[in-house]
Design a protein around this motif. Structure first.
Motif, PDB file in Angstrom:
ATOM      1  N   LEU A 158      -6.216  16.518  21.400  1.00  0.00           N
ATOM      2  CA  LEU A 158      -6.139  15.195  20.782  1.00  0.00           C
ATOM      3  C   LEU A 158      -5.096  14.326  21.491  1.00  0.00           C
ATOM      4  O   LEU A 158      -4.331  14.813  22.323  1.00  0.00           O
ATOM      5  N   ARG A 162      -2.099  17.761  20.315  1.00  0.00           N
ATOM      6  CA  ARG A 162      -2.552  18.915  19.530  1.00  0.00           C
ATOM      7  C   ARG A 162      -3.864  19.456  20.101  1.00  0.00           C
ATOM      8  O   ARG A 162      -4.726  18.685  20.523  1.00  0.00           O
ATOM      9  N   VAL A 163      -4.020  20.766  20.047  1.00  0.00           N
ATOM     10  CA  VAL A 163      -5.276  21.387  20.460  1.00  0.00           C
ATOM     11  C   VAL A 163      -5.962  21.883  19.191  1.00  0.00           C
ATOM     12  O   VAL A 163      -5.376  22.652  18.428  1.00  0.00           O
ATOM     13  N   ILE A 164      -7.170  21.415  18.935  1.00  0.00           N
ATOM     14  CA  ILE A 164      -7.887  21.872  17.737  1.00  0.00           C
ATOM     15  C   ILE A 164      -9.184  22.566  18.127  1.00  0.00           C
ATOM     16  O   ILE A 164      -9.724  22.365  19.213  1.00  0.00           O
ATOM     17  N   THR A 223     -13.145   9.256  23.247  1.00  0.00           N
ATOM     18  CA  THR A 223     -12.244   8.293  22.599  1.00  0.00           C
ATOM     19  C   THR A 223     -11.434   8.923  21.466  1.00  0.00           C
ATOM     20  O   THR A 223     -10.497   8.312  20.976  1.00  0.00           O
ATOM     21  N   LEU A 224     -11.818  10.137  21.029  1.00  0.00           N
ATOM     22  CA  LEU A 224     -11.081  10.805  19.945  1.00  0.00           C
ATOM     23  C   LEU A 224     -10.335  12.043  20.435  1.00  0.00           C
ATOM     24  O   LEU A 224      -9.381  12.490  19.789  1.00  0.00           O
ATOM     25  N   PHE A 235      -7.004   9.089  15.082  1.00  0.00           N
ATOM     26  CA  PHE A 235      -6.995  10.061  16.177  1.00  0.00           C
ATOM     27  C   PHE A 235      -6.149   9.578  17.355  1.00  0.00           C
ATOM     28  O   PHE A 235      -5.587  10.391  18.079  1.00  0.00           O
TER      29      PHE A 235
END
Lengths: 457, 457
Positions: free
Chosen positions: A168, A172-174, A199-200, A442
């Motif tokens: 992100l 952050r890594v999701i 874009t997010l 985001f």
């Protein structure tokens, strides 16, 4: 704002994988379509999720734009870095991390292309069906919610991405989604990221559905007396629930280009290219039924291709349709349109479009994934001729408005990018405002592919 | 905070469609499962999108919680208004607004139930496939991302909702998605709302996919020597890409309850209920192939049901499985579990679960939509026996943890509601934080079904 602070830090961290030469910046300024080139300040070549995270963190700290780049085959200017900054080339993240044969899924890095994946799968009896024509990257296809010729049977990237990992805008890594075939566990962030055009978040890993290679495949070419007849045959085929794998329309002009480029001699009429997948019996049955439908609508008989090499030649020619068009009108560029309507409106949409092409005097061959109600023109323009450009814009605008009037969408599969942003308000109404709110959550600094899909001002 | 200000305004506006009697508040405090009842302050019966908007605006202005209520058949406490406020009964919004036969879709209000829709469709040759067993409302099914017995072939609500209208927490009415079969036009808000359990918006209209009623249908019951054999037969069937429409597992205990309740005499063994859809030929071919697979895994032969009334009787019995269980152990309530894993892990998940049931001494018949890797227990407990409740919670917890360990999800189809909220962090990691951020954007006052799916504190 200058992006030099970001570039300096990234140069230090990534050395020769942070490229700032004029030649490379020029190369990454362009795309396959007609959009005005803009150069990035640097091109980065990450090799892992963690490197993507490092790059995003630098961009976050310096408010430097980041535009993800896959295979460079998108058609709405997604990869043109309109506000400069970083072009993030995902092409070195080409690992096929897992093929779970029993579960019929694969876990891949975003730079894996669809052909690479299918080559790798060849021995497994499985295949990845989404096929937009170009040898696009899986990450790019997910980002633009791509589909193509097989979608009528196997779905689009919306259906075929089960899970993803993404970095992100804040670093952050999701992980979104899971390898189970269904889930009711909370908001569907995976489907939110698919189609979000970088874009997010930047997708760094994808779990995609695979399918069994069909036991039998047969392809056919079927010309029709009229365009209406071809479209009606498609509508009836879909409505009877026949699980046709591909059902593609090409008009006379497109066929002329295909014949010339691919050295084929298909009669130049409104024509359907078809493919049936299944058991031997079921393929034969589908073909027979389609034959009955076609003959009721002025179908002029099949030309069959059951040998693999003939089938490949046929679909190669279909995939090369755009290259055929470019070769036939050298010096021109394609201004590609992308309309998708409910199938009951498809004949009307195509008929009115054809009349407008005629009236405009433009060269605009048509292809269509008509089983999904989706069709494209390649309006061939001289980019240096402002009148031609304007006429193409008028035609494209009229097609977009018609799509909406008929209950469809201004983009069936190419995405919003730069080209379709002006229609988002008309297509989505108040929901477009909600998309902007999601974008702000985001990416509050608007560093991820700014200027695409959403206008934040 | 008191909700009396909201109730007073709503009483004035809605008169006898704003109900505050004790009897009705008691009725809306409960759900089909084991969750502790909580009474709403009032029940509202809107009849239009605009009335929903009016109610939401009152709740927005007074910070009064609103919990949407469909048919009351959800199993994770979604409809229990844990913070009081309004129960919003969508049951009067039962209009089937359009059936677009050519496009194979229908536009319905959220209170339409799946049986009502299918009754209405009977003459069209089309049907709506998603079938969670109970006669749930389409709005409730979309809100919980329901699926059920047909999902292995036709998909879940995730795949079958093409578009929706929703009233957001601030009173805005948005439309998400379109009637075209595919679109690449921006963020997929429709898929974000599907499965959001009334926490992001109240769906007031849904466009759902329909399918052609199959030309031929045949159902079968096939017992197996062992549980493993039955599960292996399912796995191979799915892996060979057979388009089986339903493939349901019932264990011995569940069959005993089914036999007693539905007056059937199916041998009490690990058993699959199957259904094949297609042309006459394709159905026969699928059945033959499944037969070969089954016989390799200890299948004990088919009992066929090709007549419509026999098929209906069979599936009625399958759907009444839970009622059968309740009738067999009167006074007990079902504590329903919901595990979904990649199909390669299904045998392991079921085997370990069976061993735990055995060790726990609990009564817990099993059913499973095993083609999707999804299975349920109905753990029969005396709600007044705290030891039994605790043992059920332990078993349920162990099943949830195993689902995650095996790469699956803690809820295949029942949703998060109250019961699964405690696993969301473990299942989603950092992505659960992103869900909370999305919730805050859509519903900053936390008035939409507060306490479900997301804990905001």
């Amino acid at each position: 704002m200058s992006n030099s602070a970001a570039i300096e830090r990234l140069k230090n961290q990534f050395q020769d994988r942070c490229v700032t030469t004029d030649a490379m910046r020029e190369q990454y300024s362009q795309n396959e379509a007609h959009h005005t080139p803009v150069r990035p300040d640097a091109i980065l070549f990450p090799e892992s999720t963690d490197e993507v995270r490092q790059i995003i963190e630098v961009c976050r700290d310096t408010q430097c734009p980041v535009t993800a780049y896959g295979a460079g085959t998108s058609l709405e200017g997604h990869i043109v870095p309109v506000r400069g900054g970083i072009s993030l080339d995902m092409g070195r993240m080409k690992g096929i991390l897992a093929v779970n044969q029993e579960d019929m899924d694969a876990v891949v890095q975003p730079g894996v292309t669809r052909r690479q994946l299918n080559e790798d799968l060849r021995a497994t009896g499985l295949f990845f069906p989404v096929d937009p024509g170009a040898d696009a990257s899986i990450g790019g296809m997910a980002a633009t919610r791509a589909s193509g010729t097989n979608a009528v049977r196997y779905g689009t990237m919306r259906e075929c991405v089960l899970a993803c990992e993404a970095v992100l805008a804040d670093g952050r890594v999701i992980r979104a989604g899971s390898r189970s075939r269904k889930s009711a566990a909370g908001y569907d962030l995976c489907k939110l990221l698919v189609g979000s055009e970088g874009t997010l978040g930047i997708m760094t890993e994808l779990t995609v559905k695979l399918f069994g290679q069909p036991e039998a495949v047969s392809s056919a070419v079927c010309g029709f007396q009229t365009l209406e007849g071809a479209v009606q045959a498609v509508i009836e085929t879909i409505q009877m629930g026949m699980p046709v794998a591909r059902i593609e329309f090409l008009d006379e002009l497109q066929l002329r280009a295909v014949n010339a480029y691919s050295k084929m001699d298909i009669p130049e009429r409104p024509t359907l290219f078809l493919e049936f997948h299944g058991s031997e019996n079921s393929v034969a049955e589908q073909a027979e039924r389609f034959g009955e439908i076609a003959s009721e609508h002025g179908g002029l008989g099949f030309d069959w291709a059951t040998r693999e090499e003939d089938r490949n030649r046929l679909w190669r020619a279909r995939h090369d349709a755009y290259y055929g068009v470019k070769a036939m009108w050298p010096g021109k560029r394609g201004y590609i349109t992308d309309s998708c309507v409910p199938i009951s409106k498809l004949a009307e949409a195509i008929r009115e479009t054809k009349a407008e092409i005629e009236a405009s005097g433009l060269i605009a061959p048509m292809v269509g994934h008509v089983g999904d109600g989706n069709f494209h023109l390649a309006i061939m323009i001289d980019p240096d001729d402002p009148d031609e450009m304007k006429a193409a814009e008028r035609l494209s605008h009229s097609i977009a408005e018609r799509s909406l009037r008929l209950g469809g969408t201004v983009t069936g599969e190419h995405g919003v990018g730069l080209g379709k942003i002006k229609y988002m308000e008309a297509e989505h109404g108040a929901a477009y405002g909600v998309m902007a709110e999601i974008k702000r959550v985001f990416d509050p600094q608007n560093i991820l592919n700014p200027g695409k899909l959403i206008s934040l001002n």
